[in-house]
Design a protein around this motif. Sequence first.
Motif, PDB file in Angstrom:
ATOM      1  N   ASP A 177       0.843  -1.209   0.000  1.00 41.36           N
ATOM      2  CA  ASP A 177       0.000   0.000   0.000  1.00 41.36           C
ATOM      3  C   ASP A 177       0.875   1.255   0.000  1.00 41.36           C
ATOM      4  O   ASP A 177       0.564   2.241  -0.683  1.00 41.36           O
ATOM      5  CB  ASP A 177      -0.891   0.007   1.240  1.00 41.36           C
ATOM      6  N   ALA A 180       2.220   1.715  -3.404  1.00 44.73           N
ATOM      7  CA  ALA A 180       1.138   2.066  -4.330  1.00 44.73           C
ATOM      8  C   ALA A 180       0.737   3.527  -4.204  1.00 44.73           C
ATOM      9  O   ALA A 180       0.394   4.174  -5.196  1.00 44.73           O
ATOM     10  CB  ALA A 180      -0.072   1.172  -4.076  1.00 44.73           C
ATOM     11  N   ILE A 210      -5.226   0.679   1.698  1.00 45.56           N
ATOM     12  CA  ILE A 210      -5.948   1.438   0.677  1.00 45.56           C
ATOM     13  C   ILE A 210      -7.429   1.064   0.636  1.00 45.56           C
ATOM     14  O   ILE A 210      -8.299   1.927   0.493  1.00 45.56           O
ATOM     15  CB  ILE A 210      -5.290   1.228  -0.707  1.00 45.56           C
ATOM     16  N   SER A 211      -7.724  -0.212   0.786  1.00 46.23           N
ATOM     17  CA  SER A 211      -9.128  -0.648   0.764  1.00 46.23           C
ATOM     18  C   SER A 211      -9.935   0.016   1.878  1.00 46.23           C
ATOM     19  O   SER A 211     -11.121   0.346   1.686  1.00 46.23           O
ATOM     20  CB  SER A 211      -9.210  -2.171   0.895  1.00 46.23           C
ATOM     21  N   GLU A 214     -10.483   3.837   1.093  1.00 42.35           N
ATOM     22  CA  GLU A 214     -11.598   4.033   0.158  1.00 42.35           C
ATOM     23  C   GLU A 214     -12.947   4.019   0.881  1.00 42.35           C
ATOM     24  O   GLU A 214     -13.890   4.702   0.482  1.00 42.35           O
ATOM     25  CB  GLU A 214     -11.572   2.940  -0.911  1.00 42.35           C
ATOM     26  N   LEU A 239      -7.391   6.994  -8.007  1.00 36.67           N
ATOM     27  CA  LEU A 239      -7.599   5.592  -7.644  1.00 36.67           C
ATOM     28  C   LEU A 239      -7.164   4.603  -8.733  1.00 36.67           C
ATOM     29  O   LEU A 239      -6.613   3.535  -8.426  1.00 36.67           O
ATOM     30  CB  LEU A 239      -9.067   5.353  -7.272  1.00 36.67           C
ATOM     31  N   ASP A 240      -7.384   4.923  -9.983  1.00 31.75           N
ATOM     32  CA  ASP A 240      -6.967   4.008 -11.059  1.00 31.75           C
ATOM     33  C   ASP A 240      -5.454   3.805 -11.025  1.00 31.75           C
ATOM     34  O   ASP A 240      -4.956   2.675 -11.149  1.00 31.75           O
ATOM     35  CB  ASP A 240      -7.391   4.550 -12.420  1.00 31.75           C
ATOM     36  N   ILE A 242      -3.494   4.316  -8.444  1.00 33.67           N
ATOM     37  CA  ILE A 242      -3.144   3.653  -7.176  1.00 33.67           C
ATOM     38  C   ILE A 242      -3.362   2.142  -7.284  1.00 33.67           C
ATOM     39  O   ILE A 242      -2.504   1.348  -6.865  1.00 33.67           O
ATOM     40  CB  ILE A 242      -3.978   4.243  -6.018  1.00 33.67           C
ATOM     41  N   HIS A 243      -4.491   1.740  -7.855  1.00 29.93           N
ATOM     42  CA  HIS A 243      -4.779   0.312  -8.006  1.00 29.93           C
ATOM     43  C   HIS A 243      -3.766  -0.359  -8.939  1.00 29.93           C
ATOM     44  O   HIS A 243      -3.314  -1.483  -8.679  1.00 29.93           O
ATOM     45  CB  HIS A 243      -6.192   0.110  -8.543  1.00 29.93           C
ATOM     46  N   TYR A 246      -0.554  -0.727  -7.074  1.00 28.44           N
ATOM     47  CA  TYR A 246      -0.658  -1.809  -6.081  1.00 28.44           C
ATOM     48  C   TYR A 246      -0.365  -3.158  -6.743  1.00 28.44           C
ATOM     49  O   TYR A 246       0.383  -3.986  -6.212  1.00 28.44           O
ATOM     50  CB  TYR A 246      -2.048  -1.818  -5.453  1.00 28.44           C
ATOM     51  N   THR A 247      -0.932  -3.365  -7.918  1.00 30.22           N
ATOM     52  CA  THR A 247      -0.709  -4.619  -8.653  1.00 30.22           C
ATOM     53  C   THR A 247       0.764  -4.768  -9.035  1.00 30.22           C
ATOM     54  O   THR A 247       1.350  -5.846  -8.886  1.00 30.22           O
ATOM     55  CB  THR A 247      -1.584  -4.657  -9.924  1.00 30.22           C
ATOM     56  N   THR A 250       3.056  -5.626  -6.016  1.00 31.34           N
ATOM     57  CA  THR A 250       2.802  -6.880  -5.297  1.00 31.34           C
ATOM     58  C   THR A 250       3.694  -8.002  -5.811  1.00 31.34           C
ATOM     59  O   THR A 250       3.692  -8.317  -7.007  1.00 31.34           O
ATOM     60  CB  THR A 250       1.324  -7.297  -5.439  1.00 31.34           C
TER      61      THR A 250
END
Length: 385
Positions: A177, A180, A210-211, A214, A239-240, A242-243, A246-247, A250
């Motif tokens: 996180d 990200a 992050i979850s 939100e 958010l796009d 950030i997501h 995050y991917t 990981t």
Amino acid sequence: MNIHKQLVLIDGSSFLYRAYHASKNGFTNSKGQPTGVCLIITKMLQNILKKFSNSDFIMIFDAKGKSFRNEIYSQYKANRPPMPDDLRSQIEYVHKIVKGLGFPLVSIEGVEADDVIGTYASKATENNIKTIICTGDKDLAQLVDKNITLYDSMNDVYYDETGVVEKFGVKPSLIIDFLALKGDSSDNIPGMAGCGDKTAVSLLNEIGPISEIEKNLDKIPTLSFRGAKTFKDKFVNALDSIHLSYTLATIKKDVDVPFELDDVPELATDYDALIDIFTELEFKKILIELKSQRDNGSSADKVEEKAESSDTKSEETMVSLSDSDSNLIDYREYGASFVLVDTLENLLALVSKINSAQFVAFDTETTSLNTRDCKIVGMSLCMHE
């Protein structure tokens, strides 16, 4: 593999670049082949073998080509320059040295070394096996748990769960996180514009991952970091990114690896192969040690004494280096000599040489390449090519 043995995972790709920057691109054999990375990695691995004796070892390198992350985000690591030629020319030698020392070498196409390390570390945790990850890569901090510890061999520093919090400000489970949100310029992970370390730490520690952020957007303006009152809209708009980040950040833990933990090959030094490699690289002192170990079974201490006594250079002109210190490399393999300026007489002699020289090369020696927190060890000067 003895299921009760400690597992040591070595980040070979991290070692390569750290050795390259430490070697300062100035060492070659008589044919002009760069050798500094090979020498430093050899010393690093020898010290790791001593430090973690009675362990199982796996050394992991990045494979050639792109990883699955490039398919997700074409700009992933796009900012990195190509591998320098003087490093590239040493890769084959490094791999031979690794295998000659007996380390299993793993490199898997389509994923990164981090993913292979993550997979083996995860398997070890499932089997309650203590794991040491030798690396300088901050991304691997996300793997740290009660059984997994990072070890920075260049600085002789360990990072357990408490150490990760002290270094990054968040616990290991929030490192993904953290990356990200703030992004990672070294990997070209975009993160969120305007979110630095302090902001990310505040968000994660005071709200959660992050979850959770939100789900609790109204809490953001109540936080104490600068710009908190207007941060909510910026976060939502990002958010796009950030997501995606995050991917990308990981580490995979399900890579199809070539052998399982109960099949980790035992260490077995191939002296003849190493002697051939070090003869070509012209590592004189290491060769003396290896031949003595192979032929006479001498202890490391006796081999070291024999190697030093056979050196034709005057010991007074050389800095004494401790083999127990993994940060020090003995450059006598190159036939170089050094004068340690530790007396007034030596200092006056140095001043005299500087005054009469046409050119003087000067360099500071520090504990790391990080200019913000490294400490000065000394200064080196040279008046000759």
